[in-house]
Design a protein around this motif. Structure first.
Motif, PDB file in Angstrom:
ATOM      1  N   GLU A 116      -2.197  -2.015  -4.689  1.00  0.00           N
ATOM      2  CA  GLU A 116      -1.678  -2.641  -4.562  1.00  0.00           C
ATOM      3  C   GLU A 116      -0.761  -2.560  -5.854  1.00  0.00           C
ATOM      4  O   GLU A 116      -0.814  -1.437  -5.983  1.00  0.00           O
ATOM      5  CB  GLU A 116      -3.074  -3.709  -5.294  1.00  0.00           C
ATOM      6  N   LYS A 151      -7.766   2.064  -1.587  1.00  0.00           N
ATOM      7  CA  LYS A 151      -6.886   0.800  -1.749  1.00  0.00           C
ATOM      8  C   LYS A 151      -6.105   0.599  -2.733  1.00  0.00           C
ATOM      9  O   LYS A 151      -5.851   1.609  -3.576  1.00  0.00           O
ATOM     10  CB  LYS A 151      -8.458   0.030  -2.130  1.00  0.00           C
ATOM     11  N   ASN A 173       0.976  -1.330  -0.189  1.00  0.00           N
ATOM     12  CA  ASN A 173      -0.032   0.068   0.185  1.00  0.00           C
ATOM     13  C   ASN A 173       0.467   0.951  -0.539  1.00  0.00           C
ATOM     14  O   ASN A 173       1.302   1.077   0.509  1.00  0.00           O
ATOM     15  CB  ASN A 173      -1.162  -0.516   1.277  1.00  0.00           C
TER      16      ASN A 173
END
Length: 220
Positions: free
Chosen positions: A33, A31, A12
């Motif tokens: 990734e 979020k 992250n």
């Protein structure tokens, strides 16, 4: 790719890094990734596939709902977020915002204290609005050569329906590249030796890191 690079599947970006860029007025859910980190000479960088949402009314016609809480959210960004650290410090904060950015947030992205900057580059003005805390200093920094470099980077990484936006804060350069593509995740039917698929992702790394290496600051 080399010992100076690190990849973390579920890595992250620090939420404060995204907030400090000032590119996004407000978000309530984040979020990330596919975190990539690395060093190039005296530059360091992080970038990740990033999703940002903000809370919306439940009667919105296109909400994203948190299934656990029943809350309504709407996307404000999906794509690649990049932050690079350079040796110099910008003498004023600068925000370069796309004129094509969708108006998904009820509050203007332009904040109190931002001054509109007129740059001497007609093609650049057609695509971007530029703001700074001190517009006179920003005009001296954003010379035609710097704006050309930004435009060239945009042409190399941005496909139709994508946007590149930037922010300069002290010794950090922030970039957001909006896209609905799934980056760094080749289709399962694609051989891992497929060079075209590799290059499609590699161009983001090459060109974003190349941008921070090419940026030169005009002395105010």
């Amino acid at each position: 790719m080399g010992p100076s690079y690190k990849y973390t599947l579920d890595g992250n970006l620090d939420e404060e890094l995204i907030k400090n860029s000032g590119i996004f007025h407000e978000f309530t859910k984040v979020k990330s990734e596919d975190l990539i980190e690395g060093h190039l000479y005296n530059h360091s960088f992080q970038m990740a596939e990033t999703n940002l949402w903000y809370h919306k009314r439940k009667d919105d016609d296109r909400p994203w709902r948190d299934s656990d809480r029943g809350e309504a959210y709407s996307y404000i960004f999906k794509g690649l977020f990049f932050v690079g650290k350079i040796p110099q410090k910008f003498p004023t904060s600068i925000w370069i915002l796309s004129k094509d950015h969708p108006k998904v947030h009820p509050v203007s992205r332009v904040r109190d204290g931002w001054q509109k900057v007129r740059v001497d580059h007609s093609a650049f003005r057609l695509e971007y609005d530029v703001y700074a805390e001190d517009k006179e200093i920003a005009q001296q920094i954003l010379q035609s050569s710097t704006l050309d470099t930004i435009m060239e980077t945009k042409e190399k990484v941005v496909d139709p329906n994508m946007r590149l936006e930037l922010s300069f804060q002290q010794n950090n350069v922030y970039l957001s590249i909006s896209t609905i593509k799934e980056l760094f995740e080749p289709p399962v039917e694609t051989p891992v030796t497929d060079k075209e698929d590799f290059m499609a992702n590699f161009k983001y790394l090459v060109n974003t890191t190349g941008l921070i290496q090419q940026l030169t600051l005009a002395k105010p």
